[in-house]
Design a protein around this motif. Structure first.
Motif, PDB file in Angstrom:
ATOM      1  N   TRP A  58       0.867  -1.179   0.000  1.00  0.00           N
ATOM      2  CA  TRP A  58       0.000   0.000   0.000  1.00  0.00           C
ATOM      3  C   TRP A  58       0.899   1.222   0.000  1.00  0.00           C
ATOM      4  O   TRP A  58       1.154   1.830   1.031  1.00  0.00           O
ATOM      5  CB  TRP A  58      -0.910   0.014   1.214  1.00  0.00           C
ATOM      6  CG  TRP A  58      -1.799  -1.172   1.364  1.00  0.00           C
ATOM      7  CD1 TRP A  58      -2.283  -1.983   0.368  1.00  0.00           C
ATOM      8  CD2 TRP A  58      -2.314  -1.704   2.581  1.00  0.00           C
ATOM      9  NE1 TRP A  58      -3.068  -2.964   0.907  1.00  0.00           N
ATOM     10  CE2 TRP A  58      -3.110  -2.823   2.251  1.00  0.00           C
ATOM     11  CE3 TRP A  58      -2.188  -1.341   3.908  1.00  0.00           C
ATOM     12  CZ2 TRP A  58      -3.781  -3.585   3.207  1.00  0.00           C
ATOM     13  CZ3 TRP A  58      -2.850  -2.090   4.877  1.00  0.00           C
ATOM     14  CH2 TRP A  58      -3.634  -3.194   4.525  1.00  0.00           C
ATOM     15  N   THR A  59       1.391   1.599  -1.159  1.00  0.00           N
ATOM     16  CA  THR A  59       2.416   2.627  -1.212  1.00  0.00           C
ATOM     17  C   THR A  59       1.970   3.839  -2.019  1.00  0.00           C
ATOM     18  O   THR A  59       1.126   3.740  -2.899  1.00  0.00           O
ATOM     19  CB  THR A  59       3.704   2.065  -1.848  1.00  0.00           C
ATOM     20  OG1 THR A  59       3.402   1.600  -3.160  1.00  0.00           O
ATOM     21  CG2 THR A  59       4.252   0.925  -1.022  1.00  0.00           C
ATOM     22  N   SER A  60       2.588   4.942  -1.688  1.00  0.00           N
ATOM     23  CA  SER A  60       2.379   6.172  -2.442  1.00  0.00           C
ATOM     24  C   SER A  60       3.508   7.127  -2.079  1.00  0.00           C
ATOM     25  O   SER A  60       4.167   6.982  -1.053  1.00  0.00           O
ATOM     26  CB  SER A  60       1.029   6.817  -2.104  1.00  0.00           C
ATOM     27  OG  SER A  60       1.025   7.294  -0.773  1.00  0.00           O
ATOM     28  N   GLU A  61       3.683   8.092  -2.947  1.00  0.00           N
ATOM     29  CA  GLU A  61       4.641   9.155  -2.685  1.00  0.00           C
ATOM     30  C   GLU A  61       4.280   9.889  -1.390  1.00  0.00           C
ATOM     31  O   GLU A  61       5.156  10.247  -0.596  1.00  0.00           O
ATOM     32  CB  GLU A  61       4.598  10.108  -3.880  1.00  0.00           C
ATOM     33  CG  GLU A  61       5.752  11.012  -4.019  1.00  0.00           C
ATOM     34  CD  GLU A  61       5.614  11.845  -5.286  1.00  0.00           C
ATOM     35  OE1 GLU A  61       4.682  12.667  -5.365  1.00  0.00           O
ATOM     36  OE2 GLU A  61       6.445  11.670  -6.183  1.00  0.00           O
ATOM     37  N   GLU A  62       2.995  10.067  -1.166  1.00  0.00           N
ATOM     38  CA  GLU A  62       2.532  10.774   0.021  1.00  0.00           C
ATOM     39  C   GLU A  62       2.879  10.004   1.300  1.00  0.00           C
ATOM     40  O   GLU A  62       3.319  10.597   2.290  1.00  0.00           O
ATOM     41  CB  GLU A  62       1.014  11.002  -0.070  1.00  0.00           C
ATOM     42  CG  GLU A  62       0.613  11.956  -1.160  1.00  0.00           C
ATOM     43  CD  GLU A  62       0.494  11.322  -2.560  1.00  0.00           C
ATOM     44  OE1 GLU A  62       0.098  12.028  -3.489  1.00  0.00           O
ATOM     45  OE2 GLU A  62       0.810  10.124  -2.738  1.00  0.00           O
ATOM     46  N   LEU A  63       2.686   8.687   1.269  1.00  0.00           N
ATOM     47  CA  LEU A  63       3.040   7.875   2.430  1.00  0.00           C
ATOM     48  C   LEU A  63       4.548   7.891   2.652  1.00  0.00           C
ATOM     49  O   LEU A  63       5.012   8.012   3.788  1.00  0.00           O
ATOM     50  CB  LEU A  63       2.544   6.436   2.261  1.00  0.00           C
ATOM     51  CG  LEU A  63       2.887   5.499   3.420  1.00  0.00           C
ATOM     52  CD1 LEU A  63       2.209   5.946   4.705  1.00  0.00           C
ATOM     53  CD2 LEU A  63       2.514   4.075   3.070  1.00  0.00           C
ATOM     54  N   ALA A  64       5.311   7.792   1.580  1.00  0.00           N
ATOM     55  CA  ALA A  64       6.775   7.849   1.703  1.00  0.00           C
ATOM     56  C   ALA A  64       7.202   9.183   2.308  1.00  0.00           C
ATOM     57  O   ALA A  64       8.115   9.234   3.146  1.00  0.00           O
ATOM     58  CB  ALA A  64       7.432   7.657   0.340  1.00  0.00           C
ATOM     59  N   ASN A  65       6.550  10.251   1.919  1.00  0.00           N
ATOM     60  CA  ASN A  65       6.876  11.565   2.460  1.00  0.00           C
ATOM     61  C   ASN A  65       6.612  11.615   3.965  1.00  0.00           C
ATOM     62  O   ASN A  65       7.462  12.052   4.741  1.00  0.00           O
ATOM     63  CB  ASN A  65       6.093  12.652   1.730  1.00  0.00           C
ATOM     64  CG  ASN A  65       6.515  14.037   2.154  1.00  0.00           C
ATOM     65  OD1 ASN A  65       7.691  14.328   2.327  1.00  0.00           O
ATOM     66  ND2 ASN A  65       5.540  14.911   2.334  1.00  0.00           N
ATOM     67  N   ARG A  66       5.447  11.152   4.391  1.00  0.00           N
ATOM     68  CA  ARG A  66       5.106  11.181   5.818  1.00  0.00           C
ATOM     69  C   ARG A  66       6.042  10.271   6.613  1.00  0.00           C
ATOM     70  O   ARG A  66       6.575  10.670   7.645  1.00  0.00           O
ATOM     71  CB  ARG A  66       3.648  10.729   6.026  1.00  0.00           C
ATOM     72  CG  ARG A  66       3.220  10.668   7.463  1.00  0.00           C
ATOM     73  CD  ARG A  66       3.129  12.009   8.133  1.00  0.00           C
ATOM     74  NE  ARG A  66       2.370  12.918   7.299  1.00  0.00           N
ATOM     75  CZ  ARG A  66       2.531  14.234   7.273  1.00  0.00           C
ATOM     76  NH1 ARG A  66       3.398  14.817   8.067  1.00  0.00           N
ATOM     77  NH2 ARG A  66       1.816  14.986   6.465  1.00  0.00           N
ATOM     78  N   HIS A  67       6.252   9.060   6.120  1.00  0.00           N
ATOM     79  CA  HIS A  67       7.097   8.080   6.811  1.00  0.00           C
ATOM     80  C   HIS A  67       8.525   8.617   6.957  1.00  0.00           C
ATOM     81  O   HIS A  67       9.098   8.583   8.048  1.00  0.00           O
ATOM     82  CB  HIS A  67       7.066   6.773   6.019  1.00  0.00           C
ATOM     83  CG  HIS A  67       7.673   5.603   6.709  1.00  0.00           C
ATOM     84  ND1 HIS A  67       7.782   4.388   6.097  1.00  0.00           N
ATOM     85  CD2 HIS A  67       8.227   5.435   7.932  1.00  0.00           C
ATOM     86  CE1 HIS A  67       8.356   3.530   6.920  1.00  0.00           C
ATOM     87  NE2 HIS A  67       8.640   4.139   8.043  1.00  0.00           N
ATOM     88  N   SER A  68       9.076   9.127   5.871  1.00  0.00           N
ATOM     89  CA  SER A  68      10.452   9.637   5.931  1.00  0.00           C
ATOM     90  C   SER A  68      10.544  10.892   6.810  1.00  0.00           C
ATOM     91  O   SER A  68      11.546  11.103   7.486  1.00  0.00           O
ATOM     92  CB  SER A  68      11.002   9.910   4.527  1.00  0.00           C
ATOM     93  OG  SER A  68      10.270  10.917   3.864  1.00  0.00           O
TER      94      SER A  68
END
Length: 112
Positions: A58-68
């Motif tokens: 369940w991936t997205s650029e938005e999730l990567a941004n928040r996670h990082s």
């Protein structure tokens, strides 16, 4: 913290039945839940749901941004860089520039 109950209900309602590896939309709900949890000081929970989302596809650029971002704030630069770089391999949406800047800052912190 006003968003906390709503985000939790959304996350709880969606995740049990959502199939793996087809979750762009779900990743957006998870990103919001992680945002709310982190804002409430529950960073371990926020990180756990982000990691679960990656594991289930369940991936997205938005999730990567928040996670990082959460990892960077914890000064876990190597992990933040890894997530930012993974996010940059995903189809671009709205958070490309933020991920590029975070990756650059983490590289500088790690002197890479």
């Amino acid at each position: 913290a006003n968003e906390l109950p709503v985000a939790e209900r959304l996350y709880t309602a969606l995740t049990p039945n959502w199939p793996d590896n087809c979750g762009y939309e779900l990743s957006l709900a998870i990103e919001r839940w992680a945002f709310v949890l982190a804002g409430d000081g529950r960073t371990d929970e926020a990180l756990a749901i982000c990691e679960n989302a990656w594991a289930r596809g369940w991936t997205s650029e938005e999730l990567a941004n928040r996670h990082s971002l959460i990892l960077e704030r914890l000064k876990r630069y190597e992990e933040a860089l890894d997530i930012a770089e993974r996010g940059l391999t995903l189809p671009p949406h709205h958070d490309r520039e933020a991920l590029e800047k975070r990756a650059l800052r983490c590289r500088e912190r790690l002197a890479l």
